[in-house]
Design a protein around this motif. Structure first.
Motif, PDB file in Angstrom:
ATOM      1  N   SER A  58       2.535  -6.476  -3.150  1.00 50.20           N
ATOM      2  CA  SER A  58       2.813  -5.697  -1.937  1.00 50.20           C
ATOM      3  C   SER A  58       2.906  -4.206  -2.232  1.00 50.20           C
ATOM      4  CB  SER A  58       4.114  -6.177  -1.293  1.00 50.20           C
ATOM      5  OG  SER A  58       5.232  -5.869  -2.108  1.00 50.20           O
ATOM      6  N   GLU A  59       3.013  -3.855  -3.517  1.00 48.09           N
ATOM      7  CA  GLU A  59       3.227  -2.455  -3.880  1.00 48.09           C
ATOM      8  C   GLU A  59       1.981  -1.738  -4.382  1.00 48.09           C
ATOM      9  OE1 GLU A  59       6.415  -2.621  -6.683  1.00 48.09           O
ATOM     10  OE2 GLU A  59       7.967  -2.787  -5.120  1.00 48.09           O
ATOM     11  N   HIS A  60       1.128  -2.427  -5.161  1.00 47.62           N
ATOM     12  CA  HIS A  60      -0.041  -1.732  -5.699  1.00 47.62           C
ATOM     13  C   HIS A  60      -1.135  -2.689  -6.154  1.00 47.62           C
ATOM     14  CE1 HIS A  60       2.941  -2.121  -9.072  1.00 47.62           C
ATOM     15  NE2 HIS A  60       1.919  -2.759  -9.581  1.00 47.62           N
ATOM     16  N   SER A  61      -2.315  -2.145  -6.360  1.00 46.82           N
ATOM     17  CA  SER A  61      -3.454  -2.920  -6.848  1.00 46.82           C
ATOM     18  C   SER A  61      -3.161  -3.449  -8.244  1.00 46.82           C
ATOM     19  CB  SER A  61      -4.708  -2.049  -6.887  1.00 46.82           C
ATOM     20  OG  SER A  61      -5.073  -1.608  -5.601  1.00 46.82           O
ATOM     21  N   CYS A  62      -3.652  -4.655  -8.540  1.00 44.13           N
ATOM     22  CA  CYS A  62      -3.362  -5.242  -9.847  1.00 44.13           C
ATOM     23  C   CYS A  62      -4.207  -6.476 -10.121  1.00 44.13           C
ATOM     24  CB  CYS A  62      -1.881  -5.610  -9.943  1.00 44.13           C
ATOM     25  SG  CYS A  62      -1.337  -6.776  -8.672  1.00 44.13           S
ATOM     26  N   VAL A  63      -4.225  -6.865 -11.388  1.00 47.22           N
ATOM     27  CA  VAL A  63      -4.772  -8.142 -11.830  1.00 47.22           C
ATOM     28  C   VAL A  63      -3.596  -8.950 -12.350  1.00 47.22           C
ATOM     29  CG1 VAL A  63      -6.263  -9.311 -13.488  1.00 47.22           C
ATOM     30  CG2 VAL A  63      -7.011  -7.148 -12.456  1.00 47.22           C
ATOM     31  N   MET A 107      -9.659  -1.932   2.728  1.00 51.70           N
ATOM     32  CA  MET A 107      -8.442  -2.472   2.143  1.00 51.70           C
ATOM     33  C   MET A 107      -7.910  -1.503   1.087  1.00 51.70           C
ATOM     34  SD  MET A 107      -9.612  -6.433   1.617  1.00 51.70           S
ATOM     35  CE  MET A 107     -10.334  -7.372   2.961  1.00 51.70           C
ATOM     36  N   SER A 108      -6.675  -1.115   1.233  1.00 52.13           N
ATOM     37  CA  SER A 108      -6.124  -0.107   0.342  1.00 52.13           C
ATOM     38  C   SER A 108      -5.759  -0.668  -1.033  1.00 52.13           C
ATOM     39  CB  SER A 108      -4.890   0.533   0.971  1.00 52.13           C
ATOM     40  OG  SER A 108      -3.918  -0.451   1.274  1.00 52.13           O
ATOM     41  N   LYS A 109      -5.260  -1.913  -1.091  1.00 46.36           N
ATOM     42  CA  LYS A 109      -4.865  -2.514  -2.365  1.00 46.36           C
ATOM     43  C   LYS A 109      -5.845  -3.606  -2.768  1.00 46.36           C
ATOM     44  CE  LYS A 109      -0.571  -3.393  -1.096  1.00 46.36           C
ATOM     45  NZ  LYS A 109      -0.395  -2.528   0.080  1.00 46.36           N
ATOM     46  N   LYS A 110      -6.148  -3.653  -4.063  1.00 44.55           N
ATOM     47  CA  LYS A 110      -7.027  -4.685  -4.615  1.00 44.55           C
ATOM     48  C   LYS A 110      -6.175  -5.600  -5.486  1.00 44.55           C
ATOM     49  CE  LYS A 110     -11.000  -1.522  -4.919  1.00 44.55           C
ATOM     50  NZ  LYS A 110     -10.303  -0.326  -4.376  1.00 44.55           N
ATOM     51  N   ILE A 111      -6.137  -6.871  -5.139  1.00 41.24           N
ATOM     52  CA  ILE A 111      -5.357  -7.842  -5.894  1.00 41.24           C
ATOM     53  C   ILE A 111      -6.289  -8.938  -6.399  1.00 41.24           C
ATOM     54  CG2 ILE A 111      -3.345  -9.358  -5.888  1.00 41.24           C
ATOM     55  CD1 ILE A 111      -2.696  -6.469  -5.086  1.00 41.24           C
ATOM     56  N   ILE A 112      -6.331  -9.113  -7.697  1.00 40.21           N
ATOM     57  CA  ILE A 112      -7.163 -10.162  -8.292  1.00 40.21           C
ATOM     58  C   ILE A 112      -6.273 -11.078  -9.106  1.00 40.21           C
ATOM     59  CG2 ILE A 112      -9.108 -10.694  -9.812  1.00 40.21           C
ATOM     60  CD1 ILE A 112      -8.825  -7.179  -8.550  1.00 40.21           C
TER      61      ILE A 112
END
Length: 199
Positions: A94-99, A1-6
């Motif tokens: 949808s654009e980048h990994s984030c918390v 998975m390219s993006k990490k979303i928490i």
């Protein structure tokens, strides 16, 4: 998975914001709490003050709903604010990994397959103590204040989603921050993130 979303949902005084901020810093990804309000305001054209004043609160007063409509169709103003934040959350994820902190982010991203939803809680006495020592709430008002903020968040979440706030089945991880503290809770979530997103 390219993006990490928490996403992090938290009881007031549990240290959820500090945990989210430290987690994002440790993972080297973006942190969205108040910054989310800036993005929602920018994309919707609604002044940021409105988002701040109504942040994670739902007003059910009939007179309020009659007097505070926005835009076409007479949509209640707080509903307009919710959907503006909802759209901002989906755009960010949808654009980048984030918390992302609170604001029904777990629900907004329910159809994303790369999201970890975390619920941070702690016993009431622990949260009241932190409210006084960390947030500067007067001791005599602290317990009622903690309960009131939680009630607002519960009402907001339960109104706008088809889930119930704080139910374990809504999250991949539930953390009692009083057990491990802020740093330990961050480490626990970070370990899950590393395992979950392992290629």
């Amino acid at each position: 998975m390219s993006k990490k979303i928490i996403t992090i949902t938290r009881q007031y005084g549990s240290g959820g914001r500090e945990i989210g901020e430290q987690l994002a810093k440790s993972l080297g990804i973006e942190f969205y709490d108040n910054k989310l309000l800036d993005l929602a305001a920018e994309s919707s054209g609604i002044h940021r003050n409105h988002f701040e004043e109504n942040d994670e609160k739902r007003t059910n007063s009939f007179l309020y709903l009659l007097s505070t409509t926005y835009g076409q169709g007479g949509v209640p103003f707080d509903d307009t604010l919710f959907f503006a934040q909802h759209n901002a959350i989906r755009k960010i994820a949808s654009e980048h990994s984030c918390v992302i902190m609170g604001r029904c982010a777990d629900y907004a991203l329910r159809d994303f397959n790369n999201v970890i939803n975390v619920f941070v809680s702690a016993p009431l006495e622990y949260r009241v103590k932190r409210a006084v020592e960390v947030y500067g709430i007067e001791q005599k008002h602290a317990e009622n204040y903690v309960k009131r903020i939680d009630k607002q968040r519960i009402s907001y979440y339960n109104y706008y989603t088809d889930k119930r706030w704080g139910q374990p089945q809504n999250y991949q991880l539930c953390v009692d921050s009083s057990v491990l503290g802020i740093d330990g809770s961050v480490k626990l979530i970070e370990d899950l993130v590393k395992m979950y997103y392992k290629d």
